[in-house]
Design an enzyme around this catalytic site. Structure first.
Site, PDB file in Angstrom:
ATOM      1  N   ASN A  61      47.036 -14.191 122.096  1.00  0.00           N
ATOM      2  CA  ASN A  61      47.913 -13.421 121.419  1.00  0.00           C
ATOM      3  C   ASN A  61      48.507 -12.612 122.390  1.00  0.00           C
ATOM      4  OD1 ASN A  61      48.543 -10.950 120.088  1.00  0.00           O
ATOM      5  ND2 ASN A  61      47.218 -11.545 118.539  1.00  0.00           N
ATOM      6  N   HIS A  83      50.342  -7.767 122.917  1.00  0.00           N
ATOM      7  CA  HIS A  83      50.081  -6.439 123.791  1.00  0.00           C
ATOM      8  C   HIS A  83      51.185  -6.307 124.677  1.00  0.00           C
ATOM      9  CE1 HIS A  83      46.794  -4.765 121.841  1.00  0.00           C
ATOM     10  NE2 HIS A  83      46.119  -5.732 122.079  1.00  0.00           N
ATOM     11  N   HIS A 115      51.724 -11.638 116.001  1.00  0.00           N
ATOM     12  CA  HIS A 115      51.853 -10.769 114.816  1.00  0.00           C
ATOM     13  C   HIS A 115      53.048 -10.114 114.572  1.00  0.00           C
ATOM     14  CE1 HIS A 115      49.141  -8.138 112.021  1.00  0.00           C
ATOM     15  NE2 HIS A 115      50.090  -8.722 111.356  1.00  0.00           N
ATOM     16  N   ARG A 134      54.630  -7.593 112.593  1.00  0.00           N
ATOM     17  CA  ARG A 134      54.002  -6.625 111.707  1.00  0.00           C
ATOM     18  C   ARG A 134      55.177  -5.909 110.969  1.00  0.00           C
ATOM     19  NH1 ARG A 134      48.520  -4.674 112.837  1.00  0.00           N
ATOM     20  NH2 ARG A 134      49.119  -3.177 111.185  1.00  0.00           N
ATOM     21  N   ARG A 185      56.170  -2.876 115.160  1.00  0.00           N
ATOM     22  CA  ARG A 185      55.470  -1.882 116.274  1.00  0.00           C
ATOM     23  C   ARG A 185      55.465  -2.527 117.650  1.00  0.00           C
ATOM     24  NH1 ARG A 185      49.048  -0.696 114.639  1.00  0.00           N
ATOM     25  NH2 ARG A 185      50.254  -0.254 112.708  1.00  0.00           N
ATOM     26  N   GLU A 241      51.184 -14.694 112.967  1.00  0.00           N
ATOM     27  CA  GLU A 241      50.317 -13.991 111.996  1.00  0.00           C
ATOM     28  C   GLU A 241      51.201 -13.222 111.289  1.00  0.00           C
ATOM     29  OE1 GLU A 241      47.450 -11.352 114.015  1.00  0.00           O
ATOM     30  OE2 GLU A 241      46.590 -12.979 115.210  1.00  0.00           O
ATOM     31  N   THR A 257      44.392  -5.156 113.753  1.00  0.00           N
ATOM     32  CA  THR A 257      43.905  -5.861 112.450  1.00  0.00           C
ATOM     33  C   THR A 257      42.421  -5.410 112.419  1.00  0.00           C
ATOM     34  OG1 THR A 257      45.386  -7.562 112.647  1.00  0.00           O
ATOM     35  CG2 THR A 257      43.790  -7.927 111.056  1.00  0.00           C
ATOM     36  N   GLU A 309      40.384 -18.739 110.231  1.00  0.00           N
ATOM     37  CA  GLU A 309      40.062 -18.031 111.411  1.00  0.00           C
ATOM     38  C   GLU A 309      38.850 -16.903 110.976  1.00  0.00           C
ATOM     39  OE1 GLU A 309      43.261 -16.802 114.090  1.00  0.00           O
ATOM     40  OE2 GLU A 309      41.902 -14.907 114.794  1.00  0.00           O
ATOM     41  N   HIS A 338      39.268 -12.050 117.168  1.00  0.00           N
ATOM     42  CA  HIS A 338      39.262 -10.788 117.343  1.00  0.00           C
ATOM     43  C   HIS A 338      37.984 -10.122 118.110  1.00  0.00           C
ATOM     44  CE1 HIS A 338      41.276  -7.095 115.799  1.00  0.00           C
ATOM     45  NE2 HIS A 338      40.143  -6.528 116.293  1.00  0.00           N
TER      46      HIS A 338
HETATM   47  N1  PXP Z   1      43.123 -12.930 115.650  1.00  0.00           N
HETATM   48  C1  PXP Z   1      43.936 -12.041 114.691  1.00  0.00           C
HETATM   49  C2  PXP Z   1      43.986 -12.635 113.036  1.00  0.00           C
HETATM   50  C3  PXP Z   1      44.131 -11.007 115.001  1.00  0.00           C
HETATM   51  O1  PXP Z   1      44.666 -10.131 114.152  1.00  0.00           O
HETATM   52  C4  PXP Z   1      44.057 -10.563 116.407  1.00  0.00           C
HETATM   53  C5  PXP Z   1      44.437  -9.063 116.826  1.00  0.00           C
HETATM   54  O2  PXP Z   1      45.663  -9.073 116.683  1.00  0.00           O
HETATM   55  C6  PXP Z   1      43.333 -11.611 117.201  1.00  0.00           C
HETATM   56  C7  PXP Z   1      42.862 -12.675 116.743  1.00  0.00           C
HETATM   57  C8  PXP Z   1      43.194 -11.123 118.635  1.00  0.00           C
HETATM   58  O3  PXP Z   1      42.407  -9.996 118.755  1.00  0.00           O
HETATM   59  P1  PXP Z   1      42.156  -9.601 120.269  1.00  0.00           P
HETATM   60  O4  PXP Z   1      43.453  -8.843 120.579  1.00  0.00           O
HETATM   61  O5  PXP Z   1      40.904  -8.326 119.981  1.00  0.00           O
HETATM   62  O6  PXP Z   1      41.733 -10.499 121.172  1.00  0.00           O
END
Ligand code: PXP
Length: 249
Positions: free
Chosen positions: A7, A10, A52, A54, A58, A79, A110, A160, A200
């Protein structure tokens, strides 16, 4: 072999911290570019890229997703919230998969899983539309029986499982209970015919336990990989996570 979806939200968060007001998302002084990061993740062994988009835009912007869709060499997992606008966007984009997540403007990231039971009709509409378009839908849910069972009944091919509660409990008394919930949930989802992904709060420490969950297909990991990359570079961060997910592979 457990697959790794990175992901990269960031990376866009960092860009937006400085260049939120800029008319463009790249070029000139504007950095870092999430599409370039995705390319490097793929080269280092990522099996897919997750973003994602959003509602408040953001971090990831529409243009990032469109560029990723053209340049990716692995799979793009989008996402998104369960809204008509995002459904239209996904149907036009045709990513390999979409992951339906709950979205509230106040949250930093999330938080809970998607309440499939409480939003049955809304979720069913998106799953039906994606199935008809050949796009796989993943439902991001807590490892609860009712959520898992309904996800299967609505015809979503993937879930997931939300590993956030486990990750938060990792250094406290609830860790064993949360891990057991995930194990039971993974077995139940698999028995119902669902492909089991998880994500997550997964990091370089808790991966040793997370990887023991049964029937795992793919993990989606963002925060810990991007954080580590600040010190080691993204190549090492992706390779090391992949190796910890699949020791001996
Ligand atoms: N899976 C989903 C559905 C998420 O919303 C997120 C966070 O954006 C992640 C995985 C990744 O989580 P993390 O950044 O804590 O590894």
């Amino acid at each position: 072999m457990i697959l790794l979806g990175v992901n990269i939200d960031h990376c866009a968060t960092l860009r937006q911290a400085r260049y939120r007001q800029a008319a463009a998302t790249r070029g000139g002084n504007i950095e870092p570019d999430p599409v370039e990061l995705a390319f490097r993740c793929e080269k280092a062994g990522a099996d897919g890229i997750t973003v994602h988009l959003r509602e408040d835009r953001r971090h990831i912007q529409d243009e990032d997703v469109l560029r990723l869709s053209e340049s990716r060499t692995t799979r793009l997992n989008l996402e998104m919230a369960c809204t008509p606008a995002m459904t239209d966007f996904a149907l036009r984009l045709k990513p390999h998969s979409v992951c339906l997540v709950p979205e509230s403007r106040e949250e930093v990231t999330t938080e809970g899983g998607l309440d499939v039971v409480g939003n049955r009709d809304k979720v069913a509409r998106v799953v039906d539309a994606m199935n008809a378009a050949g796009i796989k839908t993943s439902l991001f849910i807590d490892p609860d029986d009712a959520q898992i069972d309904l996800s299967a009944r609505l015809g979503a091919p993937w879930v997931e499982l939300h590993t956030g509660a486990y990750a938060n409990a990792y250094h406290g008394a609830g860790r064993g209970t949360e891990l057991a919930r995930l194990m039971t949930g993974a077995n139940r989802a698999h028995a119902a015919g669902l492909v089991v992904n998880a994500g997550h709060g997964i990091n370089y420490v808790n991966i040793a336990e997370i990887r023991t969950l049964p029937h795992l297909h793919e993990l989606n990991i963002g925060h810990s990989i991007i954080s580590r990359a600040l010190f080691t570079g993204i190549d090492e961060a992706v390779r090391t996570m992949k190796a910890l997910m699949n020791p001996g592979a």
